[in-house]
Design a protein around this motif. Structure first.
Motif, PDB file in Angstrom:
ATOM      1  N   PHE A  63       8.805 -30.601  13.836  1.00  0.00           N
ATOM      2  CA  PHE A  63       8.582 -31.860  13.128  1.00  0.00           C
ATOM      3  C   PHE A  63       8.868 -31.740  11.635  1.00  0.00           C
ATOM      4  CE2 PHE A  63       4.982 -32.459  16.415  1.00  0.00           C
ATOM      5  CZ  PHE A  63       5.901 -32.821  17.383  1.00  0.00           C
ATOM      6  N   GLY A  64       9.207 -30.535  11.178  1.00  0.00           N
ATOM      7  CA  GLY A  64       9.427 -30.332   9.754  1.00  0.00           C
ATOM      8  C   GLY A  64       8.152 -30.217   8.954  1.00  0.00           C
ATOM      9  N   ILE A  65       7.060 -29.857   9.609  1.00  0.00           N
ATOM     10  CA  ILE A  65       5.757 -29.709   8.951  1.00  0.00           C
ATOM     11  C   ILE A  65       5.574 -28.249   8.547  1.00  0.00           C
ATOM     12  CG2 ILE A  65       3.254 -29.857   9.261  1.00  0.00           C
ATOM     13  CD1 ILE A  65       3.792 -32.120  11.281  1.00  0.00           C
ATOM     14  N   GLU A  66       5.365 -28.012   7.280  1.00  0.00           N
ATOM     15  CA  GLU A  66       5.148 -26.649   6.798  1.00  0.00           C
ATOM     16  C   GLU A  66       3.743 -26.200   7.153  1.00  0.00           C
ATOM     17  OE1 GLU A  66       5.264 -24.022   2.646  1.00  0.00           O
ATOM     18  OE2 GLU A  66       5.733 -26.172   2.628  1.00  0.00           O
ATOM     19  N   TRP A  67       3.644 -25.023   7.777  1.00  0.00           N
ATOM     20  CA  TRP A  67       2.352 -24.465   8.175  1.00  0.00           C
ATOM     21  C   TRP A  67       2.233 -23.102   7.497  1.00  0.00           C
ATOM     22  CZ3 TRP A  67       0.225 -25.075  13.802  1.00  0.00           C
ATOM     23  CH2 TRP A  67      -1.087 -24.565  13.860  1.00  0.00           C
ATOM     24  N   PRO A  68       1.604 -23.041   6.329  1.00  0.00           N
ATOM     25  CA  PRO A  68       1.513 -21.776   5.590  1.00  0.00           C
ATOM     26  C   PRO A  68       0.794 -20.698   6.386  1.00  0.00           C
ATOM     27  CG  PRO A  68       0.918 -23.627   4.192  1.00  0.00           C
ATOM     28  CD  PRO A  68       0.996 -24.156   5.586  1.00  0.00           C
ATOM     29  N   SER A  69       1.214 -19.472   6.229  1.00  0.00           N
ATOM     30  CA  SER A  69       0.580 -18.347   6.901  1.00  0.00           C
ATOM     31  C   SER A  69      -0.889 -18.261   6.497  1.00  0.00           C
ATOM     32  CB  SER A  69       1.296 -17.045   6.526  1.00  0.00           C
ATOM     33  OG  SER A  69       0.662 -15.936   7.114  1.00  0.00           O
ATOM     34  N   GLY A  70      -1.741 -17.994   7.466  1.00  0.00           N
ATOM     35  CA  GLY A  70      -3.162 -17.867   7.200  1.00  0.00           C
ATOM     36  C   GLY A  70      -3.909 -19.184   7.174  1.00  0.00           C
ATOM     37  N   THR A  71      -3.206 -20.305   7.352  1.00  0.00           N
ATOM     38  CA  THR A  71      -3.850 -21.625   7.366  1.00  0.00           C
ATOM     39  C   THR A  71      -4.271 -21.977   8.786  1.00  0.00           C
ATOM     40  OG1 THR A  71      -2.479 -22.365   5.515  1.00  0.00           O
ATOM     41  CG2 THR A  71      -3.522 -24.073   6.837  1.00  0.00           C
ATOM     42  N   SER A  72      -5.518 -22.392   8.947  1.00  0.00           N
ATOM     43  CA  SER A  72      -6.019 -22.756  10.271  1.00  0.00           C
ATOM     44  C   SER A  72      -5.520 -24.143  10.667  1.00  0.00           C
ATOM     45  CB  SER A  72      -7.549 -22.754  10.277  1.00  0.00           C
ATOM     46  OG  SER A  72      -8.053 -23.814   9.474  1.00  0.00           O
ATOM     47  N   ASP A 101      -0.759 -36.471   6.038  1.00  0.00           N
ATOM     48  CA  ASP A 101      -0.765 -37.911   5.800  1.00  0.00           C
ATOM     49  C   ASP A 101      -0.680 -38.623   7.139  1.00  0.00           C
ATOM     50  OD1 ASP A 101      -0.363 -40.531   5.119  1.00  0.00           O
ATOM     51  OD2 ASP A 101       1.392 -40.182   3.860  1.00  0.00           O
ATOM     52  N   ALA A 102      -1.762 -39.297   7.523  1.00  0.00           N
ATOM     53  CA  ALA A 102      -1.823 -39.932   8.836  1.00  0.00           C
ATOM     54  C   ALA A 102      -0.836 -41.077   8.997  1.00  0.00           C
ATOM     55  CB  ALA A 102      -3.239 -40.450   9.099  1.00  0.00           C
ATOM     56  N   ALA A 103      -0.245 -41.557   7.904  1.00  0.00           N
ATOM     57  CA  ALA A 103       0.692 -42.677   7.995  1.00  0.00           C
ATOM     58  C   ALA A 103       2.110 -42.239   8.363  1.00  0.00           C
ATOM     59  CB  ALA A 103       0.725 -43.435   6.666  1.00  0.00           C
ATOM     60  N   SER A 113       3.308 -36.795  11.411  1.00  0.00           N
ATOM     61  CA  SER A 113       1.881 -36.484  11.515  1.00  0.00           C
ATOM     62  C   SER A 113       1.319 -37.008  12.827  1.00  0.00           C
ATOM     63  CB  SER A 113       1.114 -37.086  10.338  1.00  0.00           C
ATOM     64  OG  SER A 113       1.513 -36.517   9.118  1.00  0.00           O
ATOM     65  N   LEU A 114       1.695 -38.240  13.206  1.00  0.00           N
ATOM     66  CA  LEU A 114       1.220 -38.809  14.462  1.00  0.00           C
ATOM     67  C   LEU A 114       1.639 -37.940  15.640  1.00  0.00           C
ATOM     68  CD1 LEU A 114       1.951 -42.618  13.918  1.00  0.00           C
ATOM     69  CD2 LEU A 114      -0.257 -41.463  13.827  1.00  0.00           C
ATOM     70  N   ALA A 115       2.873 -37.471  15.614  1.00  0.00           N
ATOM     71  CA  ALA A 115       3.347 -36.624  16.710  1.00  0.00           C
ATOM     72  C   ALA A 115       2.583 -35.310  16.749  1.00  0.00           C
ATOM     73  CB  ALA A 115       4.843 -36.363  16.558  1.00  0.00           C
ATOM     74  N   PHE A 116       2.308 -34.739  15.580  1.00  0.00           N
ATOM     75  CA  PHE A 116       1.574 -33.485  15.548  1.00  0.00           C
ATOM     76  C   PHE A 116       0.131 -33.688  16.007  1.00  0.00           C
ATOM     77  CE2 PHE A 116      -0.848 -30.066  13.427  1.00  0.00           C
ATOM     78  CZ  PHE A 116      -0.178 -28.973  13.959  1.00  0.00           C
ATOM     79  N   TYR A 117      -0.483 -34.807  15.599  1.00  0.00           N
ATOM     80  CA  TYR A 117      -1.835 -35.104  16.079  1.00  0.00           C
ATOM     81  C   TYR A 117      -1.858 -35.167  17.599  1.00  0.00           C
ATOM     82  CZ  TYR A 117      -2.948 -36.649  11.278  1.00  0.00           C
ATOM     83  OH  TYR A 117      -3.151 -36.726   9.929  1.00  0.00           O
TER      84      TYR A 117
END
Length: 477
Positions: free
Chosen positions: A284-293, A302-304, A308-312
């Motif tokens: 989805f192009g969402i950055e997930w930094p290492s060590g982030t839960s 951003d829920a809008a 984000s909706l797809a990831f939720y």
């Protein structure tokens, strides 16, 4: 773009067929109603052995128009810089004799079911909307939780007592939110914003997982038609939910220390599920930094945004497998709820949910140094099975109601074009969220792009089966 309003009457606009399909009860047996009338009584009858807390200015905060009021609250700042949370919970044991007609019927139902054309209550309305409900200005028997926390919202001392309380006002989420926005919050909950934000921060640190998927909501009735909307949860609702979570986590701690109780549990996701979730975020192009839960990542999104909706939607996979765990002789092997980030027990909604009545009795007995009553111990054995079946039915009924209204709304718009967000996709189709009217549906097509907006065409509506289907429109249409 079609309107999200449907105007129907009679069999085409009510939920009678759905109620029959799920064999939902239409009322209560005469013996149940007779017992409810007999036990409603005068609140003064409940004074024996209870603390008089009627001088405290409790308030209730619920959706507008609610009648089955389980919780009343009051939040105070303490001299030490912390908070004192007073949380009064309707005391159903005062009205439900163990082994009686109401008890037997409530064990069959498990929980209140909410349908657009009316509720199917767990208890007779004379109790759930009357004598047991914490209505404003009325003296009511309650279980009074007093939770003292430090300045960061962590509990330091918990007391549980039977009391008499009198709610000073019935408030709703929208009006309380407006009052906070205007800088004039109601006095009894003036500290709710600060306390709620602190508890939300603690939830992220605990690893609580809360996908912010929009919630579909049905409005209206047969005369004016049914409407579908998306209900955003405002800040007051989120803060208020933290009070219930705090109480439920405190109850779980009491139960675990005593080695007896019933918990709401959910195992932590395995590494394969987390790896899949990371791959989804990358797609989805969402950055997930290492060590982030997962919890920390969700708190920054951003829920809008469509990605984000797809990831939720993907994150809900982490929350599958929730259930109930009862135990009698020491802590169970599974004692945590991964979605909450710690042990948790249901004790704050006994009017609407069966298990809360028994969990509350465990906490009252343990904190008073008394044995847990035999009738409670006996009920704990079957509680996981009873509540799991009830939760499953409630989820099916809720989804069926939404599907029915969706099909009614779209029945005359086959061939129409809609903007949609792709939530989840496989090789041949995807789950999509139509933006107006807000409808969840299946869309045919290979390689649909998760987390992106596309245009779709409504290809079929089956009102009887409550099914709607879409197909992706070519880019040149």
């Amino acid at each position: 773009m079609p309107s999200s309003v449907i105007r129907t009457t009679g069999a085409d606009g009510d939920f009678a067929a759905l109620r029959a399909e799920f064999e939902l009860p239409e009322g209560f047996l005469a013996e149940v109603l007779a017992e409810a009338e007999a036990v409603a009584g005068d609140p003064a009858e409940f004074a024996g052995g209870r603390v008089d807390a009627t001088d405290l200015p409790f308030v209730t905060i619920d959706p507008a128009g609610s009648k089955d009021l389980d919780q009343a609250t009051l939040i105070e700042r303490t001299r030490s810089g912390g908070f004192r949370v007073h949380y009064a919970i309707a005391d159903l044991v005062a009205f439900v004799p163990a082994g009686g007609a109401i008890d037997r019927e409530s064990r069959r139902r498990g929980q209140t079911l909410y349908l657009p054309d009316g509720t199917i209550p767990l208890h007779p309305p004379e109790l759930s909307e009357g004598a047991a409900s914490l209505l404003p200005g009325e003296v009511r028997p309650a279980v009074w939780w007093t939770i003292d926390t430090d300045a960061w919202g962590e509990p330091e001392r918990v007391r549980v007592r039977r009391a008499l309380i009198r709610s000073s006002a019935q408030l709703d989420y929208e009006s309380v939110q407006a009052a906070f926005d205007a800088g004039t919050p109601p006095g009894p909950v003036a500290a709710l914003a600060e306390f709620g934000r602190l508890r939300r921060e603690l939830a992220v640190r605990r690893g609580a997982v809360e996908p912010q998927l929009p919630e579909q909501e049905i409005h209206g009735g047969e005369a004016d038609g049914w409407t579908l909307g998306l209900r955003p949860r405002n800040e007051v609702e989120a803060w208020n939910a933290e009070l219930s979570l705090l109480t439920g986590m405190s109850a779980a701690s009491i139960m675990l220390e005593a080695g007896i109780g019933v918990l709401r549990t959910l195992p932590a996701p395995d590494e394969a599920t987390l790896d899949w979730l990371r791959r989804s975020a990358a797609a989805f192009g969402i950055e997930w930094p290492s060590g982030t839960s997962v919890s920390e990542l969700l708190s920054t999104m951003d829920a809008a945004r469509p990605e984000s909706l797809a990831f939720y939607a993907c994150t809900t996979r982490v929350l599958r497998g929730a259930g109930y765990t009862s135990f009698h002789s020491g802590p169970p092997e599974l004692a945590v709820h991964a979605g909450i980030g710690g042990p948790y027990a249901h004790v704050t909604a006994p009017i609407r949910r069966l298990v809360d009545r028994f969990g509350t009795e465990v906490c009252l007995a343990v904190t008073a140094g008394r044995p847990v009553p035999d009738w409670v111990r006996a009920a704990l054995v079957d509680m996981p099975e009873v509540m799991s079946a009830s939760d499953l039915l409630a989820a099916k009924v809720e989804r069926a109601c939404l599907d029915q209204v969706e099909s009614w709304i779209l029945a005359e718009h086959v061939g129409g074009r809609f903007s949609a967000v792709v939530l989840r996709a496989d090789a041949t189709r995807a789950e999509v969220l139509i933006e107006d009217p807000p409808v969840l549906g299946k869309c045919a097509g290979a390689g649909l792009p998760e987390g992106e907006r596309i245009m779709v065409r409504l290809t079929d509506v089956d009102v009887a089966r409550r099914k709607v289907r879409f197909e992706r429109l070519p880019a040149d249409e």
